[in-house]
Scaffold this active site. Structure first.
Site, PDB file in Angstrom:
ATOM      1  N   ILE A  45      -0.772  -2.055  -5.751  1.00  0.00           N
ATOM      2  CA  ILE A  45      -1.506  -2.666  -6.861  1.00  0.00           C
ATOM      3  C   ILE A  45      -1.422  -1.805  -8.114  1.00  0.00           C
ATOM      4  CG2 ILE A  45      -3.737  -1.556  -6.396  1.00  0.00           C
ATOM      5  CD1 ILE A  45      -4.927  -4.471  -6.758  1.00  0.00           C
ATOM      6  N   ARG A  46      -1.014  -0.551  -7.915  1.00  0.00           N
ATOM      7  CA  ARG A  46      -0.870   0.332  -9.090  1.00  0.00           C
ATOM      8  C   ARG A  46       0.472   1.053  -9.016  1.00  0.00           C
ATOM      9  NH1 ARG A  46      -1.984   5.241  -6.834  1.00  0.00           N
ATOM     10  NH2 ARG A  46      -3.077   5.126  -4.817  1.00  0.00           N
ATOM     11  N   GLY A  86       0.862  -1.181   0.000  1.00  0.00           N
ATOM     12  CA  GLY A  86       0.000   0.000   0.000  1.00  0.00           C
ATOM     13  C   GLY A  86       0.898   1.230   0.000  1.00  0.00           C
ATOM     14  N   TYR A 131     -15.412  -0.282   7.342  1.00  0.00           N
ATOM     15  CA  TYR A 131     -14.007   0.052   7.630  1.00  0.00           C
ATOM     16  C   TYR A 131     -13.724  -0.125   9.132  1.00  0.00           C
ATOM     17  CZ  TYR A 131      -9.992   3.272   8.168  1.00  0.00           C
ATOM     18  OH  TYR A 131      -8.783   3.860   8.472  1.00  0.00           O
TER      19      TYR A 131
HETATM   20  C1  VAH Z   1     -10.758   7.875   7.259  1.00  0.00           C
HETATM   21  N1  VAH Z   1      -8.582   8.957   7.207  1.00  0.00           N
HETATM   22  O1  VAH Z   1     -11.257   8.963   7.269  1.00  0.00           O
HETATM   23  C2  VAH Z   1      -9.277   7.738   7.608  1.00  0.00           C
HETATM   24  C3  VAH Z   1      -9.102   7.560   9.102  1.00  0.00           C
HETATM   25  C4  VAH Z   1      -9.853   8.304  11.381  1.00  0.00           C
HETATM   26  C5  VAH Z   1      -9.936   8.546   9.912  1.00  0.00           C
HETATM   27  O2  VAH Z   1      -9.345   6.256   9.475  1.00  0.00           O
HETATM   28  O3  VAH Z   1     -11.414   6.885   6.977  1.00  0.00           O
END
Ligand code: VAH
Length: 312
Positions: free
Chosen positions: A33-34, A6, A140
C-alpha cells in the site's frame, strides 16, 4: 508470476529478495500500500495495492495471472490492539479477497502466515502441540485463528492449494518489524550497539518462541515447494527455532558486548499479550511432513545479527 502482497513488511522484504533470486526479478511482483523506502527505479516490478480493494486486486490477478500469491499484509498484535476494527478488517477481509480471487484466477498456490498468537491462555504453554485448545484474546490472534479455519475450508471445499505457518517471533536486521509484541528481540540489538543498553517492555522471565528470519524464509519456501501429498495440515503448521527470555538474550549479547546492560520498563500493554502466548512450540508435524529443521540457534542468531548490524 509470483505476487507478494505486503512486500514492504519485515517478512515481505526478505521474501521478495529470496523469491527473485530463485525465480528471476521480473517474475516476482512486490505489492504494497506504500512505496518501499529503497529507491523504486531499480527495485524490480512494484504495484500499489490495498488488499481491501477487491476490484484493484481483481485487476492485478487478471493482468498477472499469478501462479503463486503470498499474502503478508496485516496489522500485528500490538498495533492491532490499538486499532481492533481495522486489524480485523485488514487481516480477515484481505485474506478472504485473496482466497476468492485465487480460485477465480486458478492460482496454483497461496501462502498466508498465521502466528503463535492464534494460541491463548488455555493452550498448553510448553511444547504447544499442533492440535490443542486455541482461545486467542488479541484481535490479531482471533484473525489468525479464523484465517486458519478459512484456509482449511477453501482447501477442503474448493481444492485451493493454500499453505500456512504459525510463525513465532521473527528476528531480522534487514527490515523494521511491524508493531508486534516480539519486536523487543530486534530493538535490543540496535540499542545494544548504539547505546550499550536497552529498556525492555517485557519482563525478564517472559519466555517466547522465536526464529531467525533466514530460517523463517527457508521454511516458508520449503513448505511451498513440498509435494502437495506431503502436506497434512491445511490450517497452519507449528514452526519454531528456539525459545528465550529477555534475560537469556541479554546474557548472549553480553558475550559479544560485555558492557551491555538491560533495564525493564514499568507495565506495558504488550506484557499481557506475551503472557497469553506459548513459551515453546512443538513443530514435530512440520519436521515429519516436509523435513523442517532450524539452522540457527540463539548463539548463531546473535552472532549473525550483531555482525550484520555492525556492517550495515
Ligand atoms: C507479533 N511478530 O509480535 C508478531 C508475531 C508471534 C509474534 O505474530 O505480533
Amino acid at each position: 508470476t509470483i505476487l507478494v502482497l505486503g512486500s514492504n513488511g519485515q517478512i515481505g522484504t526478505e521474501l521478495v529478495h529470496t523469491l527473485r533470486k530463485a525465480h528471476g526479478e521480473s517474475n516476482v511482483v512486490a505489492c504494497d500500500i506504500r512505496r518501499p523506502d529503497y529507491d523504486i527505479k531499480n527495485a524490480g516490478p512494484f504495484e500499489f495495492v490495498n488488499v481491501l480493494e477487491k476490484d484493484t486486486l481483481a485487476d492485478l490477478f487478471a493482468r498477472y495471472k499469478p501462479t503463486q500469491v503470498y499474502l503478508l499484509a496485516a496489522l500485528l498484535s500490538a498495533t492491532g490492539e490499538q486499532n481492533p476494527k481495522l486489524a480485523w478488517d485488514l487481516n480477515m477481509n484481505g485474506l478472504l479477497n485473496i482466497l476468492d480471487l485465487a480460485l477465480t484466477y486458478k492460482t496454483a498456490k497461496v501462502y498466508w502466515p498465521s502466528s503463535i498468537a492464534a494460541f491463548g491462555l488455555n493452550s498448553p504453554k510448553q511444547h504447544t502441540p499442533q492440535f490443542c485448545i486455541m482461545d486467542p484474546n488479541t484481535v490479531y490472534g482471533i484473525s489468525k485463528l479464523a484465517g486458519e479455519r478459512w484456509c482449511e475450508y477453501y482447501h477442503q471445499r474448493y481444492g485451493l492449494d493454500v499453505r500456512s505457518i504459525r510463525y513465532p517471533g521473527l528476528i531480522s536486521w534487514k527490515a523494521a518489524p511491524g508493531g508486534g509484541t516480539t519486536d523487543y528481540a530486534i530493538h535490543i540489538f540496535h540499542d545494544a550497539l548504539k547505546k550499550g543498553t536497552y529498556n525492555c517492555f517485557l519482563n525478564a522471565e517472559t519466555e517466547l518462541p522465536m526464529m531467525y528470519m533466514d530460517d523463517a524464509i527457508r521454511g516458508t519456501i520449503e513448505l511451498m515447494e513440498a509435494p502437495a501429498e506431503q502436506i497434512s495440515i491445511r490450517s497452519s503448521y507449528n514452526l519454531t527455532g528456539f525459545s528465550f527470555t529477555p534475560e537469556v538474550l541479554a546474557a548472549e549479547i553480553k558475550n559479544h558486548i560485555p558492557g551491555f546492560s538491560l533495564q525493564y520498563t514499568e507495565s506495558d500493554p504488550r506484557q499481557a499479550i506475551a503472557d497469553s502466548w506459548p513459551k515453546s512450540i512443538d513443530d514435530s508435524v512440520a519436521s515429519k511432513d516436509w523435513g523442517w529443521k532450524p539452522e540457527f540457534d540463539l548463539a548463531k542468531m546473535t552472532t549473525d545479527m550483531l555482525r550484520n548490524l555492525t556492517k550495515s
